[in-house]
Design an enzyme around this catalytic site. Structure first.
Site, PDB file in Angstrom:
ATOM      1  N   GLN A  27     -14.353  28.147  16.785  1.00 29.67           N
ATOM      2  CA  GLN A  27     -14.288  27.284  17.979  1.00 29.67           C
ATOM      3  C   GLN A  27     -13.884  28.121  19.197  1.00 29.67           C
ATOM      4  O   GLN A  27     -12.754  28.608  19.288  1.00 29.67           O
ATOM      5  CB  GLN A  27     -13.243  26.183  17.754  1.00 29.67           C
ATOM      6  CG  GLN A  27     -13.593  25.267  16.592  1.00 29.67           C
ATOM      7  CD  GLN A  27     -12.357  24.684  15.935  1.00 29.67           C
ATOM      8  OE1 GLN A  27     -11.346  25.365  15.771  1.00 29.67           O
ATOM      9  NE2 GLN A  27     -12.438  23.424  15.534  1.00 29.67           N
TER      10      GLN A  27
ATOM     11  N   ARG B 235     -20.961  30.417  12.885  1.00 29.95           N
ATOM     12  CA  ARG B 235     -21.451  29.348  13.771  1.00 29.95           C
ATOM     13  C   ARG B 235     -20.468  29.229  14.938  1.00 29.95           C
ATOM     14  O   ARG B 235     -19.292  28.891  14.735  1.00 29.95           O
ATOM     15  CB  ARG B 235     -21.493  28.028  13.004  1.00 29.95           C
ATOM     16  CG  ARG B 235     -21.827  26.846  13.920  1.00 29.95           C
ATOM     17  CD  ARG B 235     -21.366  25.514  13.337  1.00 29.95           C
ATOM     18  NE  ARG B 235     -22.064  25.191  12.129  1.00 29.95           N
ATOM     19  CZ  ARG B 235     -21.580  24.346  11.209  1.00 29.95           C
ATOM     20  NH1 ARG B 235     -20.389  23.769  11.361  1.00 29.95           N
ATOM     21  NH2 ARG B 235     -22.258  24.081  10.111  1.00 29.95           N
TER      22      ARG B 235
ATOM     23  N   HIS C 259     -25.596  22.261  22.556  1.00 29.15           N
ATOM     24  CA  HIS C 259     -26.718  21.548  23.200  1.00 29.15           C
ATOM     25  C   HIS C 259     -26.789  21.924  24.663  1.00 29.15           C
ATOM     26  O   HIS C 259     -27.470  21.293  25.443  1.00 29.15           O
ATOM     27  CB  HIS C 259     -26.503  20.033  23.089  1.00 29.15           C
ATOM     28  CG  HIS C 259     -26.085  19.596  21.731  1.00 29.15           C
ATOM     29  ND1 HIS C 259     -24.769  19.560  21.344  1.00 29.15           N
ATOM     30  CD2 HIS C 259     -26.809  19.218  20.664  1.00 29.15           C
ATOM     31  CE1 HIS C 259     -24.690  19.171  20.089  1.00 29.15           C
ATOM     32  NE2 HIS C 259     -25.914  18.959  19.648  1.00 29.15           N
TER      33      HIS C 259
ATOM     34  N   ASP D 281     -17.034  24.168   8.002  1.00 25.10           N
ATOM     35  CA  ASP D 281     -16.704  23.635   9.323  1.00 25.10           C
ATOM     36  C   ASP D 281     -15.301  24.095   9.693  1.00 25.10           C
ATOM     37  O   ASP D 281     -14.499  24.421   8.815  1.00 25.10           O
ATOM     38  CB  ASP D 281     -16.701  22.094   9.296  1.00 25.10           C
ATOM     39  CG  ASP D 281     -18.104  21.496   9.277  1.00 25.10           C
ATOM     40  OD1 ASP D 281     -19.077  22.234   9.489  1.00 25.10           O
ATOM     41  OD2 ASP D 281     -18.208  20.273   9.051  1.00 25.10           O
TER      42      ASP D 281
ATOM     43  N   LYS E 139     -18.123  25.042  20.698  1.00 28.80           N
ATOM     44  CA  LYS E 139     -17.088  24.975  21.750  1.00 28.80           C
ATOM     45  C   LYS E 139     -15.775  24.469  21.167  1.00 28.80           C
ATOM     46  O   LYS E 139     -14.701  24.915  21.539  1.00 28.80           O
ATOM     47  CB  LYS E 139     -17.564  24.072  22.889  1.00 28.80           C
ATOM     48  CG  LYS E 139     -18.686  24.703  23.709  1.00 28.80           C
ATOM     49  CD  LYS E 139     -19.025  23.907  24.955  1.00 28.80           C
ATOM     50  CE  LYS E 139     -20.230  24.520  25.668  1.00 28.80           C
ATOM     51  NZ  LYS E 139     -20.670  23.710  26.824  1.00 28.80           N
TER      52      LYS E 139
HETATM   53  C1  LIG Z   1     -24.328  22.311  14.490  1.00 25.22           C
HETATM   54  C2  LIG Z   1     -22.978  22.000  15.041  1.00 25.22           C
HETATM   55  C3  LIG Z   1     -21.870  22.128  14.220  1.00 25.22           C
HETATM   56  C4  LIG Z   1     -20.592  21.893  14.738  1.00 25.22           C
HETATM   57  N1  LIG Z   1     -19.499  22.139  13.963  1.00 25.22           N
HETATM   58  C5  LIG Z   1     -18.264  22.030  14.502  1.00 25.22           C
HETATM   59  C6  LIG Z   1     -17.099  22.436  13.795  1.00 25.22           C
HETATM   60  O1  LIG Z   1     -17.172  22.894  12.655  1.00 25.22           O
HETATM   61  N2  LIG Z   1     -15.898  22.290  14.404  1.00 25.22           N
HETATM   62  C7  LIG Z   1     -15.769  21.815  15.685  1.00 25.22           C
HETATM   63  O2  LIG Z   1     -14.652  21.740  16.206  1.00 25.22           O
HETATM   64  N3  LIG Z   1     -16.854  21.415  16.379  1.00 25.22           N
HETATM   65  C8  LIG Z   1     -18.085  21.520  15.828  1.00 25.22           C
HETATM   66  N4  LIG Z   1     -19.187  21.138  16.573  1.00 25.22           N
HETATM   67  C9  LIG Z   1     -19.013  20.377  17.829  1.00 25.22           C
HETATM   68  C10 LIG Z   1     -18.792  21.291  19.016  1.00 25.22           C
HETATM   69  O3  LIG Z   1     -17.513  21.887  18.959  1.00 25.22           O
HETATM   70  C11 LIG Z   1     -18.925  20.527  20.350  1.00 25.22           C
HETATM   71  O4  LIG Z   1     -17.955  19.537  20.406  1.00 25.22           O
HETATM   72  C12 LIG Z   1     -20.269  19.867  20.584  1.00 25.22           C
HETATM   73  O5  LIG Z   1     -21.316  20.671  20.083  1.00 25.22           O
HETATM   74  C13 LIG Z   1     -20.519  19.650  22.087  1.00 25.22           C
HETATM   75  O6  LIG Z   1     -20.540  20.879  22.745  1.00 25.22           O
HETATM   76  P1  LIG Z   1     -21.837  21.532  23.431  1.00 25.22           P
HETATM   77  O7  LIG Z   1     -21.790  22.991  23.109  1.00 25.22           O
HETATM   78  O8  LIG Z   1     -23.046  20.835  23.010  1.00 25.22           O
HETATM   79  O9  LIG Z   1     -21.563  21.468  24.968  1.00 25.22           O
HETATM   80  P2  LIG Z   1     -21.188  20.298  25.985  1.00 25.22           P
HETATM   81  O10 LIG Z   1     -20.842  20.993  27.237  1.00 25.22           O
HETATM   82  O11 LIG Z   1     -20.208  19.356  25.382  1.00 25.22           O
HETATM   83  O12 LIG Z   1     -22.563  19.543  26.145  1.00 25.22           O
HETATM   84  C14 LIG Z   1     -23.712  20.132  26.734  1.00 25.22           C
HETATM   85  C15 LIG Z   1     -24.783  19.068  26.813  1.00 25.22           C
HETATM   86  O13 LIG Z   1     -25.165  18.677  25.479  1.00 25.22           O
HETATM   87  C16 LIG Z   1     -25.373  17.290  25.396  1.00 25.22           C
HETATM   88  N5  LIG Z   1     -24.353  16.704  24.486  1.00 25.22           N
HETATM   89  C17 LIG Z   1     -23.270  17.336  23.983  1.00 25.22           C
HETATM   90  N6  LIG Z   1     -22.587  16.511  23.155  1.00 25.22           N
HETATM   91  C18 LIG Z   1     -23.239  15.351  23.162  1.00 25.22           C
HETATM   92  C19 LIG Z   1     -23.029  14.111  22.497  1.00 25.22           C
HETATM   93  N7  LIG Z   1     -21.997  13.907  21.686  1.00 25.22           N
HETATM   94  N8  LIG Z   1     -23.923  13.123  22.720  1.00 25.22           N
HETATM   95  C20 LIG Z   1     -24.990  13.299  23.547  1.00 25.22           C
HETATM   96  N9  LIG Z   1     -25.227  14.451  24.197  1.00 25.22           N
HETATM   97  C21 LIG Z   1     -24.390  15.463  24.005  1.00 25.22           C
HETATM   98  C22 LIG Z   1     -25.246  16.755  26.797  1.00 25.22           C
HETATM   99  O14 LIG Z   1     -26.526  16.813  27.384  1.00 25.22           O
HETATM  100  C23 LIG Z   1     -24.323  17.759  27.451  1.00 25.22           C
HETATM  101  O15 LIG Z   1     -24.445  17.799  28.840  1.00 25.22           O
HETATM  102  C24 LIG Z   1     -20.464  21.420  16.081  1.00 25.22           C
HETATM  103  C25 LIG Z   1     -21.575  21.307  16.894  1.00 25.22           C
HETATM  104  C26 LIG Z   1     -22.823  21.608  16.402  1.00 25.22           C
HETATM  105  C27 LIG Z   1     -23.994  21.521  17.319  1.00 25.22           C
END
Ligand SMILES: Cc1cc2nc3c(=O)[nH]c(=O)nc-3n(C[C@H](O)[C@H](O)[C@H](O)COP(=O)(O)OP(=O)(O)OC[C@H]3O[C@@H](n4cnc5c(N)ncnc54)[C@H](O)[C@@H]3O)c2cc1C
Length: 305
Positions: free
Chosen positions: A161, A182, A225, A132, A185
């Site tokens: 990130q 991976r 997502h 991570d 955002k």
């Molecule tokens: C498999 C995985 C591993 C990750 N590992 C790391 C890491 O190592 N370091 C790090 O800094 N971050 C990590 N993250 C978190 C990442 O940085 C984001 O904060 C998180 O994925 C939300 O971003 P998004 O791309 O889904 O987009 P967003 O624009 O935040 O969300 C898009 C849509 O996804 C849905 N959604 C997003 N988040 C949520 C939530 N919490 N609850 C409900 N619905 C939601 C909503 O429908 C939203 O409109 C990881 C995420 C994933 C999926």
């Protein structure tokens, strides 16, 4: 704004104690966390496997400043990997490791040693590890440790990130044969001196990084997502002649499960990040911060509704 407040609260010991002690909190946490025990994690993994979803399992915990706690976390991964070995998941059952949970804040060599042990145990399962990425102060150390781990365990992956200014260059360095990246955002509160601020700028940066990874020779793990990012991935896969098996989607446990299932149903590898363990506070607060609707859900649950 609310997101920033929650991210700030995620570092506060006082708020941690108040939130963790509130009896109804647990109900809400269960939406994002697979359970506290290895058995609960294993049950969740089996359920996901039966839904044709791959997993990456995270033993919750971060920011360890105590060598014994770092060792305990490393041992927890070994126990988990032993417990899931009979499921025979191979590469569909990897683990995610936060280096700060295995001693990175104390000593890089300690974190490397523990991470090596976890990589070896994962390899015995025919699987691997993804590191991570935590706050920006840890990126250089994490990438150095990654390079050392890959000498013995070449399939070790890392999260990058998109919100960090440096990440396009890091993606370019990592978009080589055999590397697993991976792309996320970014989930931490970062200053404007190092990271894009605001959704629009972060999304654009995500697309730029995604393009580099999809055009490269590595194995991109598209962790989002966001429907738009998923649609763009499919366009880029077409453009760069990638097939369904040479990249994958990743999502968090309990978030957009409909989308997870529909992408898996269409033949994509979809890997669910499955956190388990009792140290869920930091992870939980970051999930609340990402989405105001989660805060409303949390407050309704606290109100017993
Ligand atoms: C498999 C995985 C591993 C990750 N590992 C790391 C890491 O190592 N370091 C790090 O800094 N971050 C990590 N993250 C978190 C990442 O940085 C984001 O904060 C998180 O994925 C939300 O971003 P998004 O791309 O889904 O987009 P967003 O624009 O935040 O969300 C898009 C849509 O996804 C849905 N959604 C997003 N988040 C949520 C939530 N919490 N609850 C409900 N619905 C939601 C909503 O429908 C939203 O409109 C990881 C995420 C994933 C999926």
């Amino acid at each position: 704004m609310l997101g920033q407040v929650l991210l700030a609260a995620s570092g506060s010991g006082v708020v941690r104690r108040a939130v963790s002690a509130f009896p109804l909190t647990r109900k809400v946490v269960d939406r994002f966390v697979a359970g506290e025990s290895v058995q609960e994690a294993r049950d969740a993994i089996e359920r996901l496997r039966d839904m044709k979803l791959a997993v990456t399992v995270d033993h919750l915990g971060e920011e360890t400043r105590d060598a014994r706690a770092a060792e305990a976390t490393a041992n927890a991964y070994l126990t988990l990997l032993d417990a899931v070995r009979p499921l025979d998941l191979g590469v569909r059952g990897e683990v995610s490791v936060k280096l700060s949970a295995v001693g990175q804040r104390l000593d890089d060599a300690m974190a490397l040693e523990h991470a090596r042990g976890i990589c070896a145990a994962a390899a015995r399962n025919g699987s691997t590890v993804t590191l991570d990425m935590e706050d920006h102060t840890t990126v250089d150390s994490t990438l150095t440790i990654l390079r050392k781990l890959r000498e013995d365990f070449p399939s070790t992956g890392v999260a990058i990130q998109a919100y960090l200014f440096r990440s396009e260059a890091d993606c370019r360095d990592l978009a080589a044969e055999g590397s697993r990246v991976r792309l996320v955002k970014g989930a931490y509160r970062e200053p404007a001196s190092v990271a894009h601020q605001g959704r629009g700028a972060v999304d654009k940066a995500y697309v730029r990084c995604l393009r580099i990874l999809m055009a490269g020779k590595g194995y991109p793990m598209v962790a989002t997502h966001d429907d738009r990012m998923i649609a763009i991935t499919e366009v880029l896969a077409d453009r760069f002649g990638r097939t369904i098996g040479d990249h994958e989607f990743q999502m968090l446990y309990g978030i957009r499960t409909d989308l997870q299932e529909s992408l898996a149903g269409a033949g994509h590898t979809v890997r669910v990040y499955v956190p388990y363990g009792d140290d869920w506070y930091g992870y939980f607060m970051r999930r609340l911060a990402e989405r105001p609707a989660n805060v409303a859900f949390f407050l309704r649950a606290l109100g017993g509704k």
